[in-house]
Design a protein around this motif. Sequence first.
Motif, PDB file in Angstrom:
ATOM      1  N   GLU A 222       0.830  -1.207   0.000  1.00  0.00           N
ATOM      2  CA  GLU A 222       0.000   0.000   0.000  1.00  0.00           C
ATOM      3  C   GLU A 222       0.863   1.256   0.000  1.00  0.00           C
ATOM      4  O   GLU A 222       0.542   2.243  -0.680  1.00  0.00           O
ATOM      5  CB  GLU A 222      -0.928  -0.013   1.219  1.00  0.00           C
ATOM      6  N   LEU A 223       1.949   1.233   0.743  1.00  0.00           N
ATOM      7  CA  LEU A 223       2.839   2.390   0.784  1.00  0.00           C
ATOM      8  C   LEU A 223       3.485   2.665  -0.574  1.00  0.00           C
ATOM      9  O   LEU A 223       3.740   3.822  -0.926  1.00  0.00           O
ATOM     10  CB  LEU A 223       3.932   2.166   1.835  1.00  0.00           C
ATOM     11  N   TYR A 224       3.755   1.596  -1.316  1.00  0.00           N
ATOM     12  CA  TYR A 224       4.438   1.744  -2.605  1.00  0.00           C
ATOM     13  C   TYR A 224       3.498   1.614  -3.802  1.00  0.00           C
ATOM     14  O   TYR A 224       3.969   1.593  -4.948  1.00  0.00           O
ATOM     15  CB  TYR A 224       5.542   0.686  -2.732  1.00  0.00           C
ATOM     16  N   GLU A 225       2.204   1.538  -3.575  1.00  0.00           N
ATOM     17  CA  GLU A 225       1.261   1.253  -4.669  1.00  0.00           C
ATOM     18  C   GLU A 225       1.375   2.257  -5.822  1.00  0.00           C
ATOM     19  O   GLU A 225       1.489   1.856  -6.993  1.00  0.00           O
ATOM     20  CB  GLU A 225      -0.173   1.234  -4.148  1.00  0.00           C
ATOM     21  N   LYS A 226       1.327   3.539  -5.529  1.00  0.00           N
ATOM     22  CA  LYS A 226       1.362   4.548  -6.599  1.00  0.00           C
ATOM     23  C   LYS A 226       2.640   4.420  -7.417  1.00  0.00           C
ATOM     24  O   LYS A 226       2.620   4.521  -8.647  1.00  0.00           O
ATOM     25  CB  LYS A 226       1.250   5.945  -5.999  1.00  0.00           C
ATOM     26  N   GLN A 227       3.745   4.203  -6.737  1.00  0.00           N
ATOM     27  CA  GLN A 227       5.043   4.059  -7.415  1.00  0.00           C
ATOM     28  C   GLN A 227       5.045   2.831  -8.319  1.00  0.00           C
ATOM     29  O   GLN A 227       5.519   2.885  -9.466  1.00  0.00           O
ATOM     30  CB  GLN A 227       6.134   3.955  -6.366  1.00  0.00           C
TER      31      GLN A 227
ATOM     32  N   HIS B  63       9.824  -6.188 -16.706  1.00  0.00           N
ATOM     33  CA  HIS B  63      11.138  -6.454 -16.112  1.00  0.00           C
ATOM     34  C   HIS B  63      11.510  -5.392 -15.080  1.00  0.00           C
ATOM     35  O   HIS B  63      12.185  -5.680 -14.090  1.00  0.00           O
ATOM     36  CB  HIS B  63      12.210  -6.553 -17.208  1.00  0.00           C
ATOM     37  N   GLU B  64      11.040  -4.154 -15.291  1.00  0.00           N
ATOM     38  CA  GLU B  64      11.296  -3.102 -14.315  1.00  0.00           C
ATOM     39  C   GLU B  64      10.466  -3.320 -13.052  1.00  0.00           C
ATOM     40  O   GLU B  64      10.930  -3.044 -11.934  1.00  0.00           O
ATOM     41  CB  GLU B  64      10.987  -1.735 -14.925  1.00  0.00           C
ATOM     42  N   LEU B  65       9.257  -3.833 -13.223  1.00  0.00           N
ATOM     43  CA  LEU B  65       8.402  -4.125 -12.084  1.00  0.00           C
ATOM     44  C   LEU B  65       8.995  -5.271 -11.256  1.00  0.00           C
ATOM     45  O   LEU B  65       9.005  -5.215 -10.022  1.00  0.00           O
ATOM     46  CB  LEU B  65       6.991  -4.487 -12.558  1.00  0.00           C
ATOM     47  N   PHE B  66       9.498  -6.281 -11.939  1.00  0.00           N
ATOM     48  CA  PHE B  66      10.139  -7.396 -11.243  1.00  0.00           C
ATOM     49  C   PHE B  66      11.329  -6.884 -10.426  1.00  0.00           C
ATOM     50  O   PHE B  66      11.509  -7.277  -9.268  1.00  0.00           O
ATOM     51  CB  PHE B  66      10.620  -8.449 -12.243  1.00  0.00           C
ATOM     52  N   ALA B  67      12.127  -6.026 -11.009  1.00  0.00           N
ATOM     53  CA  ALA B  67      13.305  -5.489 -10.317  1.00  0.00           C
ATOM     54  C   ALA B  67      12.896  -4.641  -9.120  1.00  0.00           C
ATOM     55  O   ALA B  67      13.513  -4.722  -8.044  1.00  0.00           O
ATOM     56  CB  ALA B  67      14.140  -4.656 -11.296  1.00  0.00           C
ATOM     57  N   ALA B  68      11.858  -3.845  -9.283  1.00  0.00           N
ATOM     58  CA  ALA B  68      11.383  -2.992  -8.185  1.00  0.00           C
ATOM     59  C   ALA B  68      10.887  -3.835  -7.020  1.00  0.00           C
ATOM     60  O   ALA B  68      11.117  -3.501  -5.847  1.00  0.00           O
ATOM     61  CB  ALA B  68      10.278  -2.065  -8.682  1.00  0.00           C
ATOM     62  N   MET B  69      10.218  -4.939  -7.321  1.00  0.00           N
ATOM     63  CA  MET B  69       9.685  -5.789  -6.257  1.00  0.00           C
ATOM     64  C   MET B  69      10.789  -6.476  -5.466  1.00  0.00           C
ATOM     65  O   MET B  69      10.645  -6.744  -4.281  1.00  0.00           O
ATOM     66  CB  MET B  69       8.737  -6.840  -6.842  1.00  0.00           C
ATOM     67  N   GLN B  70      11.900  -6.758  -6.114  1.00  0.00           N
ATOM     68  CA  GLN B  70      13.014  -7.401  -5.418  1.00  0.00           C
ATOM     69  C   GLN B  70      13.624  -6.494  -4.357  1.00  0.00           C
ATOM     70  O   GLN B  70      14.158  -6.969  -3.351  1.00  0.00           O
ATOM     71  CB  GLN B  70      14.088  -7.832  -6.422  1.00  0.00           C
ATOM     72  N   ASP B  71      13.547  -5.174  -4.577  1.00  0.00           N
ATOM     73  CA  ASP B  71      14.132  -4.217  -3.634  1.00  0.00           C
ATOM     74  C   ASP B  71      13.091  -3.566  -2.733  1.00  0.00           C
ATOM     75  O   ASP B  71      13.442  -2.746  -1.878  1.00  0.00           O
ATOM     76  CB  ASP B  71      14.887  -3.120  -4.400  1.00  0.00           C
ATOM     77  N   LEU B  72      11.843  -3.932  -2.895  1.00  0.00           N
ATOM     78  CA  LEU B  72      10.766  -3.278  -2.158  1.00  0.00           C
ATOM     79  C   LEU B  72      10.942  -3.458  -0.651  1.00  0.00           C
ATOM     80  O   LEU B  72      11.134  -4.576  -0.168  1.00  0.00           O
ATOM     81  CB  LEU B  72       9.416  -3.863  -2.588  1.00  0.00           C
ATOM     82  N   GLY B  73      10.875  -2.375   0.065  1.00  0.00           N
ATOM     83  CA  GLY B  73      10.951  -2.422   1.519  1.00  0.00           C
ATOM     84  C   GLY B  73      12.342  -2.252   2.085  1.00  0.00           C
ATOM     85  O   GLY B  73      12.498  -1.964   3.276  1.00  0.00           O
ATOM     86  N   LYS B  74      13.362  -2.409   1.271  1.00  0.00           N
ATOM     87  CA  LYS B  74      14.741  -2.372   1.791  1.00  0.00           C
ATOM     88  C   LYS B  74      15.150  -0.985   2.300  1.00  0.00           C
ATOM     89  O   LYS B  74      16.076  -0.869   3.100  1.00  0.00           O
ATOM     90  CB  LYS B  74      15.717  -2.875   0.731  1.00  0.00           C
ATOM     91  N   SER B  75      14.468   0.045   1.823  1.00  0.00           N
ATOM     92  CA  SER B  75      14.777   1.411   2.277  1.00  0.00           C
ATOM     93  C   SER B  75      13.669   1.981   3.162  1.00  0.00           C
ATOM     94  O   SER B  75      13.618   3.189   3.403  1.00  0.00           O
ATOM     95  CB  SER B  75      14.996   2.333   1.062  1.00  0.00           C
ATOM     96  N   LEU B  76      12.802   1.112   3.654  1.00  0.00           N
ATOM     97  CA  LEU B  76      11.655   1.571   4.428  1.00  0.00           C
ATOM     98  C   LEU B  76      12.066   1.788   5.893  1.00  0.00           C
ATOM     99  O   LEU B  76      11.862   0.926   6.745  1.00  0.00           O
ATOM    100  CB  LEU B  76      10.524   0.529   4.343  1.00  0.00           C
ATOM    101  N   ILE B  77      12.656   2.949   6.140  1.00  0.00           N
ATOM    102  CA  ILE B  77      13.165   3.233   7.481  1.00  0.00           C
ATOM    103  C   ILE B  77      12.104   3.865   8.379  1.00  0.00           C
ATOM    104  O   ILE B  77      12.299   3.946   9.602  1.00  0.00           O
ATOM    105  CB  ILE B  77      14.412   4.144   7.426  1.00  0.00           C
ATOM    106  N   ASP B  78      11.012   4.316   7.803  1.00  0.00           N
ATOM    107  CA  ASP B  78       9.943   4.925   8.591  1.00  0.00           C
ATOM    108  C   ASP B  78       9.011   3.831   9.105  1.00  0.00           C
ATOM    109  O   ASP B  78       7.971   3.538   8.517  1.00  0.00           O
ATOM    110  CB  ASP B  78       9.172   5.937   7.735  1.00  0.00           C
ATOM    111  N   ALA B  79       9.403   3.225  10.219  1.00  0.00           N
ATOM    112  CA  ALA B  79       8.612   2.128  10.784  1.00  0.00           C
ATOM    113  C   ALA B  79       7.236   2.586  11.220  1.00  0.00           C
ATOM    114  O   ALA B  79       6.256   1.846  11.105  1.00  0.00           O
ATOM    115  CB  ALA B  79       9.365   1.514  11.963  1.00  0.00           C
ATOM    116  N   ASP B  80       7.133   3.822  11.711  1.00  0.00           N
ATOM    117  CA  ASP B  80       5.840   4.322  12.173  1.00  0.00           C
ATOM    118  C   ASP B  80       4.807   4.330  11.055  1.00  0.00           C
ATOM    119  O   ASP B  80       3.647   3.949  11.255  1.00  0.00           O
ATOM    120  CB  ASP B  80       5.988   5.739  12.741  1.00  0.00           C
TER     121      ASP B  80
END
Length: 277
Positions: A203-208, A216-233
Motif C-alpha cells: 500500500e505504501l508503494y502502490e502509486k510508485q 522487467h522493471e516491475l520485477f526489479a522494483a519488487m526485489q528491492d521493495l521495503g529495503k529502504s523503508l526506514i519509517d517504521a511508524d
Amino acid sequence: LSGAAHKLDSCPMLYKQLSDESTWNDLSNEANEALAQIELDLPRTFPDHPRFKMCKDTEPPPDSLIPSLRRVLRAYARRNKQVGYCQGLNFIAGLMLLFLREDQAFWLLCVLIEDILPGDYYSQDLSGCNVDLRVFRDMLSKRLPKLWKHFQEAGLGVEFFCLEWFIAIYAKTLPTETMLRVWDSIFLEGYKIIFRIGLGILELYEKQLLCITEPHELFAAMQDLGKSLIDADSLIKVSFAIQMKRTTVIALREKHRTEVIAERDSRHVEKKEHVSN
C-alpha cells in the motif's frame, strides 16, 4: 511477553545439550542433510554484516556470530526433526543473535516456529508457507485490486516476492529497526501481522508500482521493495489500519490448505505412476 523466557526457565539445560557437538553421533540421513544445508547457508547469512563475514580457510574473528548461528540452527534441527532446517531460518536466527544470547535466540526461534506459525510452515514441502501465499493473494486482490491487476498483467505472482518475505519473516526485506518493530508486533499479536505488514508495504508503494509499465522493471522494483523503508511508524500505521479478522484468516487458511494438500497428494500419485511405468 513472547513466552521464550518461560521456555528457557522450564528447560535451562536443554539448549546446551542439543548444541553439544560431542553428542552429534550416528545421525540419521535427514539430520546429516540438515547439517550440510546449514553449512551451505552460513556464508550466505548477511554476508555484508561485519559479524557474519566468513573468510575462506581462516578461523572467524572473536566477535563473529557464525559459530553461534551454527549451534542455534543445529540445535533446533535436532529439537524439531519434522522441520530440521529450512532456508530462511538462518536469517531469522542471525538477527536474533545480534540482540540475544544463544539460548535466548534458540527459545525465541522455538516460539516463532512452534507457537506462532502453522506447524507445517517450514515443512519439507513448505506447505504451510504455500497456503499463506494463497491467502495473501486473496487479500491482495481485495485490498489493492488495481495493483493486483497490474501484477497479473505483468505475469508477476505473489510467490515471486512474498516467499522471501514470509519464509524469513521480513528479515531480508526490511531495515533492521523497522523489522524489529514488525517482529515485536508478531510476537505480541500473532501471525496476522505477517499479512498486515505485507499489505502495508504494498500500500505504501502502490502509486510508485502502478507507474512502472515494463514487466522487467516491475520485477526489479519488487526485489528491492521495503529495503529502504526506514519509517517504521508509517508502515505500522498503514498496516494496522487494515481490517483483518482472525476468523477470516483461519477460514482462508483452511480453504487453501485443502487445495495444497490435494495438489501434493496428486503429485505423489503421479510420481508413483511414473516410477511404476
